[in-house]
Write a protein that holds these residues in place. Structure first.
Motif, short mmCIF file in Angstrom:
data_model
loop_
_atom_site.label_atom_id
_atom_site.label_comp_id
_atom_site.label_asym_id
_atom_site.label_seq_id
_atom_site.Cartn_x
_atom_site.Cartn_y
_atom_site.Cartn_z
N HIS A 87 0.82 -1.21 0.00
CA HIS A 87 0.00 0.00 0.00
C HIS A 87 0.86 1.27 0.00
CE1 HIS A 87 -4.14 -1.58 0.57
NE2 HIS A 87 -3.49 -2.64 0.98
N GLY A 88 2.16 1.13 -0.15
CA GLY A 88 3.02 2.30 -0.20
C GLY A 88 3.24 2.99 1.13
N HIS B 228 8.77 1.26 -2.92
CA HIS B 228 7.48 1.83 -3.31
C HIS B 228 7.26 3.23 -2.72
CE1 HIS B 228 5.88 -1.46 -5.58
NE2 HIS B 228 6.08 -2.32 -4.61
N SER B 229 8.09 3.61 -1.76
CA SER B 229 7.90 4.92 -1.13
C SER B 229 9.06 5.87 -1.39
CB SER B 229 7.72 4.75 0.39
OG SER B 229 6.62 3.93 0.67
N HIS C 51 -4.43 5.61 -14.41
CA HIS C 51 -4.00 6.15 -13.12
C HIS C 51 -4.38 7.63 -13.00
CE1 HIS C 51 -1.13 7.47 -9.95
NE2 HIS C 51 -1.33 6.26 -9.48
N ARG D 39 1.12 -3.51 -6.68
CA ARG D 39 0.82 -2.80 -5.44
C ARG D 39 -0.61 -2.31 -5.43
NH1 ARG D 39 3.51 2.55 -4.29
NH2 ARG D 39 1.58 2.80 -3.17
N HIS E 206 -3.27 1.02 -5.20
CA HIS E 206 -3.44 2.45 -5.44
C HIS E 206 -4.78 2.85 -4.82
CE1 HIS E 206 -0.16 2.70 -8.44
NE2 HIS E 206 -0.52 1.46 -8.71
N CYS F 67 -3.59 10.01 -5.26
CA CYS F 67 -3.37 8.57 -5.08
C CYS F 67 -2.40 8.33 -3.94
CB CYS F 67 -2.83 7.95 -6.37
SG CYS F 67 -2.51 6.16 -6.23
N SER F 68 -2.59 7.22 -3.25
CA SER F 68 -1.73 6.91 -2.10
C SER F 68 -0.28 6.68 -2.51
CB SER F 68 -2.26 5.65 -1.40
OG SER F 68 -2.30 4.54 -2.31
N CYS F 69 -0.05 6.40 -3.79
CA CYS F 69 1.33 6.15 -4.23
C CYS F 69 2.10 7.45 -4.43
CB CYS F 69 1.34 5.34 -5.53
SG CYS F 69 0.83 6.28 -7.00
N TRP G 54 5.37 5.17 -8.56
CA TRP G 54 4.99 3.77 -8.74
C TRP G 54 5.57 3.19 -10.01
CZ3 TRP G 54 1.48 2.67 -12.85
CH2 TRP G 54 0.98 3.81 -13.52
#
Length: 633
Positions: A332-333, A365-366, A597, A618, A620, A627-629, A633
């Motif tokens: 989930h980032g 991812h972060s 996206h 992952r 999003h 977006c949470s990313c 991404w």
């Protein structure tokens, strides 16, 4: 120095010791059994003629899962003093401890030493072959069963069926079942499991309905089959019948199986029901396996915050539970939360290699480059864990996402082990993101040698050629694939609504509500454009092997193809079929494209919906235009 026990019982003999050792085996009292072993060695009782103490100790260690000690005793006992029970005790232990190759090797030794094979040895062999998916050895074992006249022994035939079922030989499995003169509930359950796995849920239901007797395992397998195939409503009905009509109770194994099926299919409604059932059955003292399965289920269904709550409420947590939590957060980032939680983990349990795959993935991812390097550099020196290829893959991904592709290539060249598809594929994906065409060409040549039939990498480079204006190279690469008969894996998106899974492909018009879906799509595109959305034709460079070259498609055709991507159709169906404000959960088998996206960020704001998309890499979470990313991404 004599032990106190000998002073109390001066006539202590093997006759009295053997029952004590057997009791230790039954209770898995390894430490006490080892003390008895020491007593036998220090008093010389082990060399007493016909004492059989070493044989009894062999069985004790085998049952307790202490394979090194069992193996040492097995080698120490003279060949003339070993019987078939000693051989099968060690072989069974190999099977239970997931050492199938050792079990197969021991069986071969038994044959070479002319040991009389019994049904226990055959069951162990088939269990090992099932684990290894070794149908060749399994078939030879089946031949031994026929020669030795074991066809009438139910346990052996069940093991043969299970071996064929695990290896995908459903026809052979059915043939063995049909030839069995006597069958029990296990026979039927093995058949059911194989049919559900390799045929379809309807065939499985026919077997289930024919069963003269059903136990909890059979019910659970059938329900899991429904859930895993997307038939949530049917799974619920069968689960209700199992619990409320027939009075069966789900144990921790059944609960874990159901939760795992919910996690894979994304069926959050069923998963939540199982959670409530588990709480009622077990209370707050929930089994650690069930708690871990719940954490995994909620994370994979898109509810990572609920997963965290379940995790924090677990009375006990082992390394598997921690790994499930950290992996869920990574998907989930939530990289910073993973890094913050890691010190807590080290206070409770010792991290393993899977832990650091989760941590490094979270950093990747972060965009946490410094933290990723810290853990990678300290893997061996601080945590005593040897770097594996998955750790290198995470670091290549971390560097690639950050645009440091030369460093990523250098890391690959310095790896002590050859890179695999995951490592090279990650770098190729980064080349696409950062338009490094020459490096991508070098990477693809290596990938083609490893996996010539993988279309994804060919298509990725073909798209890069097209975007760079090298149409001839792009079309030439696609013609090569077409000549070889290799087709692109189609993108599929699914969404759970009213207890059923609704699946869509790009341009799909097979759904019963197609008319309403496309009317909603037209409205959505109109509102998107009003909000500033501009279609990205680069996301529609290559649509498949339909004989149409990309340069034959004009801009309008590409835009229309973009509008009907599978994730957009799934979202339109969700908007059409659920109440305003209801979160939408979409699951895609491939990576979400850049255009979708961008579009879904705007859709989440226009329609005031939370939209969670789980793609191959992952999650999003689109909410109010973002977006949470964080677009990383």
């Amino acid at each position: 120095m004599k032990w106190p026990i000998l002073q109390s019982f001066p006539s202590f003999s093997p006759r009295y010791l053997r029952p004590f050792i057997r009791l230790c085996a039954q209770k898995s009292a390894l430490s006490i059994g080892k003390k008895l072993h020491a007593l036998i060695l220090t008093t010389g009782l082990s060399i007493t003629q016909n004492s059989y103490l070493l044989n009894t100790l062999l069985h004790f260690y085998a049952l307790c899962g202490d394979i090194p000690s069992a193996q040492n005793l097995f080698d120490e006992i003279p060949h003339s003093s070993k019987d078939i029970a000693d051989w099968t005790a060690l072989m069974s232990s190999f099977s239970r401890q997931n050492k199938p190759r050792h079990a197969v090797h021991l069986f071969s030794q038994m044959r070479g030493n002319n040991i009389q094979i019994d049904d226990v040895a055959m069951v162990c062999l088939f269990s090992a072959c099932a684990w290894l998916r070794d149908i060749g050895m399994g078939s030879r074992g089946h031949g031994c069963v026929v020669k030795m006249g074991f066809e009438g022994r139910i346990k052996v035939c069940n093991a043969v069926m299970d071996m064929y079922g695990k290896c995908g030989a459903v026809g052979e499995m059915r043939r063995v079942f049909g030839e069995m003169k006597e069958k029990n509930v296990v026979s039927w359950t093995v058949l059911l499991d194989g049919v559900l796995k390799w045929e379809d849920v309807r065939s499985g239901r026919l077997v289930f309905d024919e069963m003269p007797e059903r136990n909890e395992v059979a019910w659970t397998i059938m329900i899991v089959g429904y859930v895993g195939s997307g038939f949530s409503k049917e799974g619920f009905l069968l689960l209700s019948e199992m619990v409320f009509r027939w009075g069966f109770k789900m144990n921790h194994i059944s609960l874990c199986s159901l939760l795992s099926a919910c996690a894979q299919s994304g069926d959050m409604v069923m998963g939540t029901w199982v959670h409530v059932y588990g709480l009622k059955m077990m209370g707050m003292e929930m089994d650690i396996m069930v708690g871990t399965a719940m954490v995994d289920m909620y994370a994979k269904c898109g509810m990572v915050d609920t997963a965290v709550k379940v995790f924090e409420c677990m009375p006990r947590r082992n390394v598997v539970a921690w790994n499930a939590m950290l992996s869920g957060l990574a998907m989930h980032g939530r990289g910073r939360l993973v890094v913050d939680m890691f010190p807590r983990m080290t206070e409770e349990v010792r991290p393993d290699d899977l832990t650091f795959i989760a941590v490094l993935s979270a950093c990747s991812h972060s965009g946490l480059i410094e933290q990723g390097f810290y853990y990678f550099d300290n893997l061996e020196s601080v945590y005593g864990i040897t770097r594996k290829i998955d750790h290198y893959a995470c670091m290549v991904d971390l560097l690639g996402r950050a645009g440091r592709l030369e460093e990523a290539e250098t890391l690959i060249n310095q790896m002590p082990i050859p890179p695999n598809e995951v490592v090279l594929g990650s770098l190729l994906g980064s080349c696409n993101s950062h338009t490094k065409l020459q490096l991508a060409e070098r990477i693809l040549q290596k990938l083609i040698k490893m996996y010539p039939s993988n279309t994804e990498y060919h298509i990725l480079l073909s798209n890069m050629y097209a975007l760079a204006g090298k149409r001839d190279k792009a079309n030439a690469l696609r013609k090569v694939l077409k000549t070889k008969g290799i087709r692109k894996v189609p993108g599929m998106s699914s969404i759970h609504v009213d207890g059923h899974v609704h699946q869509f492909s790009a341009g799909d018009k097979s759904h019963p509500k197609t008319r309403g879906i496309y009317l909603m799509l037209d409205d959505m595109i109109r509102r998107l454009k009003s909000a500033g959305y501009v279609p990205n034709p680069a996301s529609q460079v290559f649509s498949g092997f339909d004989g149409i070259e990309d340069n034959a498609m004009d801009l309008e055709e590409k835009e229309q193809a973009l509008f009907s991507h599978s994730e957009k159709l799934a979202v339109c169906f969700g908007l059409l079929s659920t109440k305003p404000g209801t979160p939408l959960y979409v699951f895609k088998n491939l990576r979400i494209c850049q255009d979708c996206h961008t579009a879904l960020k705007i859709v989440s704001k226009i329609y005031n919906r939370e939209i969670v998309v789980r793609d191959r890499n992952r999650f999003h979470c689109f909410r109010q235009g973002s977006c949470s990313c964080c677009d990383f991404w």
